[in-house]
Design an enzyme around this catalytic site. Sequence first.
Site, mmCIF file in Angstrom:
data_model
loop_
_atom_site.group_PDB
_atom_site.id
_atom_site.type_symbol
_atom_site.label_atom_id
_atom_site.label_comp_id
_atom_site.label_asym_id
_atom_site.label_seq_id
_atom_site.Cartn_x
_atom_site.Cartn_y
_atom_site.Cartn_z
ATOM 1 N N ASP A 40 0.846 -1.183 0.000
ATOM 2 C CA ASP A 40 0.000 0.000 0.000
ATOM 3 C C ASP A 40 0.891 1.246 0.000
ATOM 4 O O ASP A 40 1.890 1.301 0.718
ATOM 5 C CB ASP A 40 -0.860 -0.036 1.272
ATOM 6 C CG ASP A 40 -1.895 1.059 1.293
ATOM 7 O OD1 ASP A 40 -2.724 1.100 0.383
ATOM 8 O OD2 ASP A 40 -1.862 1.888 2.235
ATOM 9 N N GLU A 90 1.527 0.192 -4.928
ATOM 10 C CA GLU A 90 1.043 1.461 -5.471
ATOM 11 C C GLU A 90 2.241 2.407 -5.569
ATOM 12 O O GLU A 90 2.791 2.795 -4.536
ATOM 13 C CB GLU A 90 0.017 2.081 -4.521
ATOM 14 C CG GLU A 90 -1.270 1.303 -4.391
ATOM 15 C CD GLU A 90 -2.250 1.988 -3.433
ATOM 16 O OE1 GLU A 90 -3.394 2.242 -3.851
ATOM 17 O OE2 GLU A 90 -1.874 2.273 -2.283
#
Length: 683
Positions: A332, A363
């Site tokens: 994340d 990400e």
Amino acid sequence: MKNSVAESMAFFTSEAFDAKFRYDGKDLGAVCSEGRTVFKVWSPPAEKIELRLYKDGIAEEVYCRRQMQAGEKGTWKAEFPENLHGMYYDYLVRIDGRDTRTADPYAAGCSCNGGRSMAVDLSRTNPPGFEADRAPEGCGEQIIYELHIKDFSHDADSGIPGEYRGKYKAFTVTGTGGDYPTCVDYLKKLGVTHVHLLPFFDYGSVDEAGDEKQFNWGYDPVNYNVPEGSYATDPNDGTVRIRECKEMIQALHKSGIRVIMDVVYNHTHHEDSWLQRMVPGYYYRYEEDGSLANGSACGNDIAAGRSMVDNYIADSVMYWAREYHMDGFRFDLMGLLTVELMNRIRAELDEAFGPGEKLLYGEPWSADDSPMEKGTRAAHKKNAGYLNDGIGIFSDDTRDVIKGSVFYAEEPGFVNGGAGLEPMVLHAVTGWKDGGACFEPKSCRQIINYVSAHDNYTLWDKLVLSMHGEKADFHRQYADVLAANKLAAFMYFTCQGNLFLQAGEEFARTKLGEDNSYCSSPELNMLRWRRTVEYGELVEYYRGLIRLRKKLPGLCDKSPEAAARVMCRRIHGEGVVSFLVDNRASRPSPWEELFIVYNASDREWKVALPEQGCREGEAALQAAGHQAAARRENCEVGETEGTVWEILADGSQADCCRAAVFTEEGIPAAPHSGILLGRRKRV
Ligand code: CA
């Protein structure tokens, strides 16, 4: 320890700090074995640490107190000549004369809601056969299905028994759904290779003692190395969540599916975390004025780039890989971590499990700026060229060019009426390896192609909103939306790179226009299994694309030379593009060349094959070096005369196989659909 923010920042990252306090031992936490338990923590500023043992997770009464002994590099240790498996514990850490209670940031087990740690003899938490559990063989492609554990089986139509609904245990149930399989049977039939599970380390936003009406995605870590308790059938016994989490992974492996864990090392639920209580100020980033950095938009940023922060994160990843047999990790807000740390994790996983065996991606962005440590590089998209090519990044470029912005509902992409996107679409096909984006991937192995994920609108909702605006009815089966959905899927399934889809994208999952459902009701979030029947045609289309993709080595190729397989890229008109793919490989495939057309326009186009001379990529492929040459030697090169073109997918069917009928002007490409032809050598 120093006081001012600037001074501590400088000290924490200094060589002097590392020389004195960097501890590389792998024995932090509570390690239980036969006849011995060793508790060890790292806290350089502590003046004194008291270990307290408890017989259960909530009782106030302390069973035993023990002063920890100070050891090397700021560590503290207490040892017992017995196996304390199942014993709960916490610490009183004295810093500047003040005692602070904390659980163990390295704990392998915890009480209900995670406030107290638990000593665990991990060998006693294995379900039967877990030692022999192995990841299924790979098939040469990654087709990743993004799933939330509660979403998966909260629906009564899942066929999962009530007590297992929304739990790890749901994954162990087979034979659900009868003629229309649900849950794991469904995943198996769909053919995805990986399940990517939204966070299931212990997180803080759901009361584990509360009811089933609660819901959260879980991006708020409390105990990084412990499974979340609300997914266990009994959150009060700390061993149950561990065993059931392992059962889930084992069951997915048995069904031929690898498992990826969504990890959130960029921030914690609150700043007042175990990490902070153990070593105040060390694990977080601060602005110059002393306030917490907030590049995560969640209130705090973990200070990746400091030696013991990096050790903590790398050790945690290795722990999940070893102990729980995780096959990959999705980071994340990876843009808040560093290139150096990500490359280190890649290297450690490769060393322990074999090159590329574990999948890594994340990400490549952050929510906002964050004061990174000096001398580090953010693991951000623009730094893709510094990341090992075994570290993937979500391609927001591919996502947005296909279906439009995730922030502006009405803004269209290629499939829903966007104009002037043809050149970008043709770059996306190579995973942006050919340039054309604002970053330079090392190979398409770094690219995760997708059009929807848990964040933002579901694909269905985005298409409905962008194509039907304010009159949108999310329950209506719009024919034009279905066609756009299929074309979107067709497009990313014919792009080079890894493939990723949000669970339910293949049955028109809707959250009724809610674009941030992180704490919405389970009913809004859950997979509605009836839709697999209502949208059966769409499911079959995805299933066909998945099967077909695995048969096309020219698209699966992850080497740096793969982009050269894409040849003769042409723009035929507004919304109409085509290209050829060299599909030859040592891995047998019936088709040596692919011809692919995307037609997002409102009318049928006749698209001619490119002129023979246009295969300019051939030369590039030859020049690209030994890999391509090796492929070539293992293949027979056919001429067009001795070959026949077959339709392998079009707007209504994928993984079909029927003769392509060319007119004089070319192959008819229906509006709002893709067509994929394979050139098979005539026998
Ligand atoms: Ca929890």
